[in-house]
Design a protein around this motif. Structure first.
Motif, PDB file in Angstrom:
ATOM      1  N   ALA A 131       0.832  -1.206   0.000  1.00  0.00           N
ATOM      2  CA  ALA A 131       0.000   0.000   0.000  1.00  0.00           C
ATOM      3  C   ALA A 131       0.868   1.257   0.000  1.00  0.00           C
ATOM      4  O   ALA A 131       0.542   2.242  -0.668  1.00  0.00           O
ATOM      5  CB  ALA A 131      -0.925  -0.003   1.207  1.00  0.00           C
ATOM      6  N   ARG A 134       2.404   1.652  -3.462  1.00  0.00           N
ATOM      7  CA  ARG A 134       1.355   2.102  -4.390  1.00  0.00           C
ATOM      8  C   ARG A 134       1.124   3.596  -4.267  1.00  0.00           C
ATOM      9  O   ARG A 134       0.923   4.283  -5.252  1.00  0.00           O
ATOM     10  CB  ARG A 134       0.052   1.390  -4.044  1.00  0.00           C
ATOM     11  N   GLN A 135       1.154   4.076  -3.033  1.00  0.00           N
ATOM     12  CA  GLN A 135       0.929   5.519  -2.839  1.00  0.00           C
ATOM     13  C   GLN A 135       2.071   6.334  -3.422  1.00  0.00           C
ATOM     14  O   GLN A 135       1.850   7.412  -3.953  1.00  0.00           O
ATOM     15  CB  GLN A 135       0.776   5.819  -1.355  1.00  0.00           C
ATOM     16  N   ALA A 138       1.291   6.583  -6.930  1.00  0.00           N
ATOM     17  CA  ALA A 138       0.109   7.404  -7.210  1.00  0.00           C
ATOM     18  C   ALA A 138       0.351   8.883  -6.949  1.00  0.00           C
ATOM     19  O   ALA A 138      -0.455   9.718  -7.340  1.00  0.00           O
ATOM     20  CB  ALA A 138      -1.058   6.925  -6.364  1.00  0.00           C
ATOM     21  N   SER A 139       1.445   9.213  -6.302  1.00  0.00           N
ATOM     22  CA  SER A 139       1.637  10.596  -5.875  1.00  0.00           C
ATOM     23  C   SER A 139       1.833  11.559  -7.044  1.00  0.00           C
ATOM     24  O   SER A 139       1.805  12.765  -6.844  1.00  0.00           O
ATOM     25  CB  SER A 139       2.823  10.696  -4.928  1.00  0.00           C
ATOM     26  N   VAL A 140       2.021  11.046  -8.267  1.00  0.00           N
ATOM     27  CA  VAL A 140       2.088  11.952  -9.426  1.00  0.00           C
ATOM     28  C   VAL A 140       0.828  12.794  -9.545  1.00  0.00           C
ATOM     29  O   VAL A 140       0.845  13.851 -10.161  1.00  0.00           O
ATOM     30  CB  VAL A 140       2.293  11.194 -10.754  1.00  0.00           C
ATOM     31  N   THR A 141      -0.252  12.317  -8.946  1.00  0.00           N
ATOM     32  CA  THR A 141      -1.508  13.048  -8.960  1.00  0.00           C
ATOM     33  C   THR A 141      -1.350  14.485  -8.469  1.00  0.00           C
ATOM     34  O   THR A 141      -1.970  15.388  -8.980  1.00  0.00           O
ATOM     35  CB  THR A 141      -2.501  12.337  -8.029  1.00  0.00           C
ATOM     36  N   PHE A 142      -0.543  14.681  -7.460  1.00  0.00           N
ATOM     37  CA  PHE A 142      -0.462  16.038  -6.904  1.00  0.00           C
ATOM     38  C   PHE A 142       0.935  16.635  -6.934  1.00  0.00           C
ATOM     39  O   PHE A 142       1.093  17.826  -6.732  1.00  0.00           O
ATOM     40  CB  PHE A 142      -1.003  16.059  -5.462  1.00  0.00           C
ATOM     41  N   LEU A 143       1.960  15.820  -7.181  1.00  0.00           N
ATOM     42  CA  LEU A 143       3.314  16.376  -7.134  1.00  0.00           C
ATOM     43  C   LEU A 143       3.581  17.262  -8.348  1.00  0.00           C
ATOM     44  O   LEU A 143       3.097  16.980  -9.433  1.00  0.00           O
ATOM     45  CB  LEU A 143       4.343  15.245  -7.092  1.00  0.00           C
ATOM     46  N   VAL A 182       2.201  15.985   2.518  1.00  0.00           N
ATOM     47  CA  VAL A 182       1.180  14.952   2.407  1.00  0.00           C
ATOM     48  C   VAL A 182       1.646  13.716   3.152  1.00  0.00           C
ATOM     49  O   VAL A 182       2.731  13.194   2.885  1.00  0.00           O
ATOM     50  CB  VAL A 182       0.908  14.594   0.930  1.00  0.00           C
ATOM     51  N   LEU A 184       1.616   9.907   3.875  1.00  0.00           N
ATOM     52  CA  LEU A 184       1.270   8.685   3.168  1.00  0.00           C
ATOM     53  C   LEU A 184       0.972   7.606   4.205  1.00  0.00           C
ATOM     54  O   LEU A 184       1.000   7.861   5.402  1.00  0.00           O
ATOM     55  CB  LEU A 184       2.423   8.259   2.252  1.00  0.00           C
ATOM     56  N   ARG A 185       0.717   6.421   3.728  1.00  0.00           N
ATOM     57  CA  ARG A 185       0.412   5.326   4.632  1.00  0.00           C
ATOM     58  C   ARG A 185       1.639   4.929   5.431  1.00  0.00           C
ATOM     59  O   ARG A 185       2.746   5.362   5.159  1.00  0.00           O
ATOM     60  CB  ARG A 185      -0.050   4.125   3.838  1.00  0.00           C
ATOM     61  N   SER A 186       1.425   4.043   6.367  1.00  0.00           N
ATOM     62  CA  SER A 186       2.551   3.559   7.140  1.00  0.00           C
ATOM     63  C   SER A 186       2.472   2.043   7.204  1.00  0.00           C
ATOM     64  O   SER A 186       1.439   1.455   6.896  1.00  0.00           O
ATOM     65  CB  SER A 186       2.522   4.151   8.535  1.00  0.00           C
TER      66      SER A 186
END
Lengths: 204, 304
Positions: A131, A134-135, A138-143, A182, A184-186
């Motif tokens: 997970a 994956r994050q 996926a972080s291209v969404t906001f970076l 931001v 992210l998960r841990s």
């Protein structure tokens, strides 16, 4: 017999935990370097790990560098003296810090090499790691787009009284002045807990 | 973990990445399902109205600042891009409004808006040609860089290089940025020619050898001059008739050499600004087609 095997699969020692965490960093850092285009994409090859297709560098110099860092990190994970690992992305031209990937590491200080192994299924740990990775992807969404040539640096925060090894040097924290953060998960191996976070330059 | 915090991950496919990055708070808010408040306006609608009102009421000496904030707000709050926030309409309104305002022709923010707009059209180079003609952005290196980049994307490396030269010659600010970007550009072109040159040849060779020729002549085999089984290579007649079918040449990335011509000096690659081209090539104008408004068929009459 099956019962014994099962028990072995679900228990985790300090050494095993250090192994898992440093392996996560190996893949995690490679993913960041690929996703953020810090090294050319053609120098990466695909591997299957954590049920994902990940990209790992084939650049020998970079490999040696990462291996050295991770070996050292593993020692510190075993000593439980490491607090943070930070991947800093800097612009080569302006030397400005553009991105900062911070991984806070919490070690269970009561755990020693000889203590009784903890219980946590490996599958569960791997799912948590999956997970996180994956994050990162996926972080291209906001970076923001990294439009210039960038280099990266690895910082490791340790306990204050630790002797600095010869190949390492003390450094500043490389903070970003006006940044957006931001979380992210841990994930946790029940001995080491890793919290991920990314900071980047504010939009305006 | 708070589900709110990670909603961006669930809708990552619905978010258009932004050059300058997104604010996570805005992104999370924009991705939340809209609560149908009865009669009231949503937060986004309210803010939009506030911007529109501010545009009308503004009386300070930097009217563009409101537009600038409005544009950035739209980008951040409509993460899906496209027609959702009607960003292109907003940009168009803004750009036309300040087109003849000399205060802004070399304003960094105004240029950035133009570049954003150009990126949304199908013919970005047309926009840059227009801007150059109107001498908008001639003092800003951002403009020259963006123009050269678009030309490079189209494969016109020669003109792209000329654009960099022109920008440096005009001392667009900051000029160091242009010099650096030109070097990077030249390195890219050099690399593309090096990498593209070698495999191109070998691929071309094997391509012609393996392919059978359309309507090509064949050499007969044996006493009865029967057509050969293998119809490539030695069994084809060498003479060529009609239009030979050649494998399509891959698009040229870099110019291998340039032919010198006396009456084609540098300044003709990029014509000097004339200021005569007053209307920007907006996509709704340039790609207009004849369309009929829908109407009742029964009321249609034959003309004449």
């Amino acid at each position: 017999m099956a019962g014994v095997l099962q028990a072995a699969k679900n228990s985790i020692t300090l050494k095993g935990s250090a192994e898992i965490v440093s392996e996560f960093f190996s893949y995690g850092i490679n993913s960041i370097l690929y996703q953020r285009g810090i090294y050319p994409p053609e120098t990466f090859s695909r591997v299957q790990k954590y049920g994902l297709t990940l990209l790992v560098t084939t650049d020998n110099e970079l490999k040696t560098y990462l291996n050295n860092v991770l070996m050292q990190l593993k020692d510190w994970l075993l000593d439980k003296t490491v607090e943070k690992l930070v991947v800093v992305v800097t612009s080569i031209d302006t030397q400005e810090v553009l991105e900062r990937w911070q991984f806070d590491i919490e070690c269970d200080k009561t755990m020693t090499e000889d203590s009784k192994p903890r219980e946590k299924p490996l599958k569960e740990i791997n799912d948590e790691i999956k997970a996180v990775i994956r994050q990162i992807t996926a972080s291209v969404t906001f970076l923001p787009l990294l439009e210039e040539n960038c280099s990266f640096d690895l910082l490791i925060y340790t306990d204050k009284d630790l002797q600095v090894p010869e190949t390492w040097e003390e450094s500043g924290p490389h903070f970003i002045a006006k940044s957006e953060e931001v979380r992210l998960r841990s994930f946790s191996t029940s001995i080491h807990k890793v919290d991920a976070m990314v900071c980047y330059k504010n939009a305006d | 973990m708070d589900p709110m915090e990670n909603s961006w991950e669930l809708s990552k496919e619905n978010v258009q990445p932004l050059r300058q990055g997104r604010k996570i708070a805005n992104l999370t808010a924009a991705l939340q399902p809209v609560n149908g408040q009865e009669g009231g306006l949503t937060r986004v609608q309210q803010e939009k109205q506030a911007f529109e009102a501010e545009l009308r009421m503004y009386s300070g000496d930097d009217p563009f600042s409101v537009w600038d904030r409005y544009i950035k707000w739209t980008e951040q709050n409509f993460p899906k891009g496209g027609k959702d926030g009607s960003l292109s309409t907003l940009l168009e309104r803004c750009l036309l409004f300040f087109k003849d305002d000399k205060r802004y022709s070399n304003d960094h923010r105004y240029l950035q808006a133009w570049i954003k707009f150009a990126g949304m059209t199908n013919q970005p180079v047309d926009i840059y040609n227009f801007l150059h003609d109107q001498a908008i952005g001639a003092q800003v290196s951002l403009f020259w860089e963006a123009w050269a980049w678009e030309l490079e994307q189209e494969g016109d490396t020669k003109k792209a290089d000329a654009v960099y030269m022109e920008g440096i010659q005009k001392q667009a600010q900051p000029v160091e940025l242009l010099v650096r970007k030109q070097k990077e550009f030249q390195a890219r072109v050099a690399r593309a020619t090096l990498e593209g040159g070698v495999p191109q040849q070998s691929a071309g060779m094997s391509g012609t050898e393996a392919q059978r020729v359309t309507l090509g002549g064949l050499r007969g085999q044996g006493k009865k001059h029967q057509a050969p089984v293998s119809r490539t290579g030695a069994s084809t007649k060498v003479y060529s008739t009609g239009l030979g079918v050649k494998p399509c040449a891959p698009p040229q990335v870099g110019q291998a050499f340039s032919v010198f011509s006396e009456d084609n000096p540098q300044d003709q690659v990029i014509p000097a600004p004339t200021g005569e081209w007053t209307n920007p090539p907006l996509p709704r104008v340039t790609s207009r087609e004849n369309t009929h408004k829908p109407g009742k068929w029964t009321e249609a009459k034959i003309e004449g």
